[in-house]
Write an enzyme that holds these catalytic residues in place. Structure first.
Site, short mmCIF file in Angstrom:
data_model
loop_
_atom_site.label_atom_id
_atom_site.label_comp_id
_atom_site.label_asym_id
_atom_site.label_seq_id
_atom_site.Cartn_x
_atom_site.Cartn_y
_atom_site.Cartn_z
N LYS A 13 1.04 -0.98 0.14
CA LYS A 13 -0.39 0.38 -0.04
C LYS A 13 0.85 1.28 0.31
O LYS A 13 0.99 2.60 -0.78
CB LYS A 13 -0.94 -0.10 0.76
CG LYS A 13 -2.18 -0.61 1.56
CD LYS A 13 -2.86 -0.58 2.81
CE LYS A 13 -3.69 -1.34 2.61
NZ LYS A 13 -4.52 -0.75 3.76
N ASP A 75 -8.54 1.28 4.55
CA ASP A 75 -8.59 0.17 4.75
C ASP A 75 -9.39 -0.81 3.42
O ASP A 75 -9.98 0.47 3.03
CB ASP A 75 -10.03 -0.02 5.60
CG ASP A 75 -9.90 -1.58 6.24
OD1 ASP A 75 -8.56 -2.15 6.68
OD2 ASP A 75 -10.47 -2.30 6.11
P1 IMP Z 1 -6.27 -4.07 5.70
O1 IMP Z 1 -4.93 -3.68 5.84
O2 IMP Z 1 -7.11 -4.07 6.90
O3 IMP Z 1 -6.87 -3.33 5.36
O4 IMP Z 1 -5.88 -5.05 4.49
C1 IMP Z 1 -5.96 -4.49 2.95
C2 IMP Z 1 -5.63 -6.17 1.95
O5 IMP Z 1 -6.73 -6.21 1.10
C3 IMP Z 1 -4.64 -6.81 1.83
O6 IMP Z 1 -4.01 -7.09 2.36
C4 IMP Z 1 -4.56 -7.54 1.41
O7 IMP Z 1 -5.16 -8.54 1.15
C5 IMP Z 1 -5.75 -6.61 0.36
N1 IMP Z 1 -5.70 -6.24 -0.51
C6 IMP Z 1 -6.91 -4.38 -0.71
N2 IMP Z 1 -5.65 -4.51 -1.30
C7 IMP Z 1 -4.87 -4.86 -2.30
C8 IMP Z 1 -4.50 -4.93 -3.73
O8 IMP Z 1 -4.79 -3.65 -4.48
N3 IMP Z 1 -4.05 -5.64 -4.52
C9 IMP Z 1 -3.96 -6.21 -3.54
N4 IMP Z 1 -4.30 -6.93 -2.21
C10 IMP Z 1 -5.29 -5.77 -1.80
#
Ligand code: IMP
Length: 199
Positions: A13, A75
């Site tokens: 990210k 998120d």
């Molecule tokens: P967060 O940190 O809870 O927002 O988790 C986001 C999770 O969603 C990541 O660890 C990935 O598994 C998935 N994810 C979100 N955006 C992407 C992206 O752009 N590419 C691939 N996976 C994504």
């Protein structure tokens, strides 16, 4: 000059958001966008909620309380139609632990033989700017293929083909992904908002 912190430890990210904000930083009412490492925050940020909005707010609030600076948190997740929207907010630890490869393999297993491969990525950015809370959202529709292609991106990218393309996000260059992705759309909205501040 105002400062702005990215409330994330996710390298994928951060790489994408940095690429999107680098060129425009001089035009914004903020100096450099700071990472958690740069502000000395080393803990895990809690995200136990059931919506992208609540998790993004929890992350942004925790960092805002820690450093008092302007901050934003993303998120995001992958929502698959045939799996009733799963893994959704649980995308980061769908297999039970925070492991991109095992999460992706679980998705392929759950979708084995499925005809409906429709999915979308969703990103919600929560920005805390001068004490006020703002949200920016982006969605990217696509389909899930049945084997990995490409080594770019992160998470589920090697099996996600965005609508209108033949390559996965693992194969497409990062600037192409950023131009059409859920995160790219949400960041663009936040940047437009920041561009309107202090005018
Ligand atoms: P967060 O940190 O809870 O927002 O988790 C986001 C999770 O969603 C990541 O660890 C990935 O598994 C998935 N994810 C979100 N955006 C992407 C992206 O752009 N590419 C691939 N996976 C994504």
């Amino acid at each position: 000059m105002q400062q702005l912190v990215i409330a994330s430890n996710n390298e994928g990210k951060i790489r994408e958001i940095r690429q999107m904000t680098e060129g425009i930083e001089p035009c914004l009412p903020v100096g450099k966008v700071l990472s958690l490492k740069e502000i000395g925050f080393t803990e895990e940020i809690p995200e136990h909620y059931h919506s992208f909005e609540e998790n993004a707010l929890a992350k942004a609030s925790a960092i805002n309380k820690f450093c008092g600076k302007n901050v934003f948190a993303d998120d995001s997740g992958l929502c698959i139609h045939a799996l009733n929207g799963e893994p959704g907010v649980d995308s980061a630890h769908y297999c039970g632990v925070r492991d991109d490869e095992q999460n992706l393999q679980k998705v392929l297993k759950e979708l084995k033989g499925a005809e409906d491969r429709d999915a979308f990525y969703k990103a919600v950015i929560c920005l805390i700017w001068e004490g006020e809370v703002y949200y920016f959202e982006g969605i990217c529709n696509g389909t899930i293929i049945d084997e990995k292609r490409g080594a770019g991106g992160f998470g589920y990218d090697p099996v996600f083909i965005p609508e209108g393309y033949n390559q996965t996000f693992g194969e497409l260059p990062l600037d192409v992904k950023n131009g059409i992705s859920h995160r790219g759309k949400a960041v663009k909205k936040m940047v437009e908002f920041l561009g309107q501040q202090n005018k």
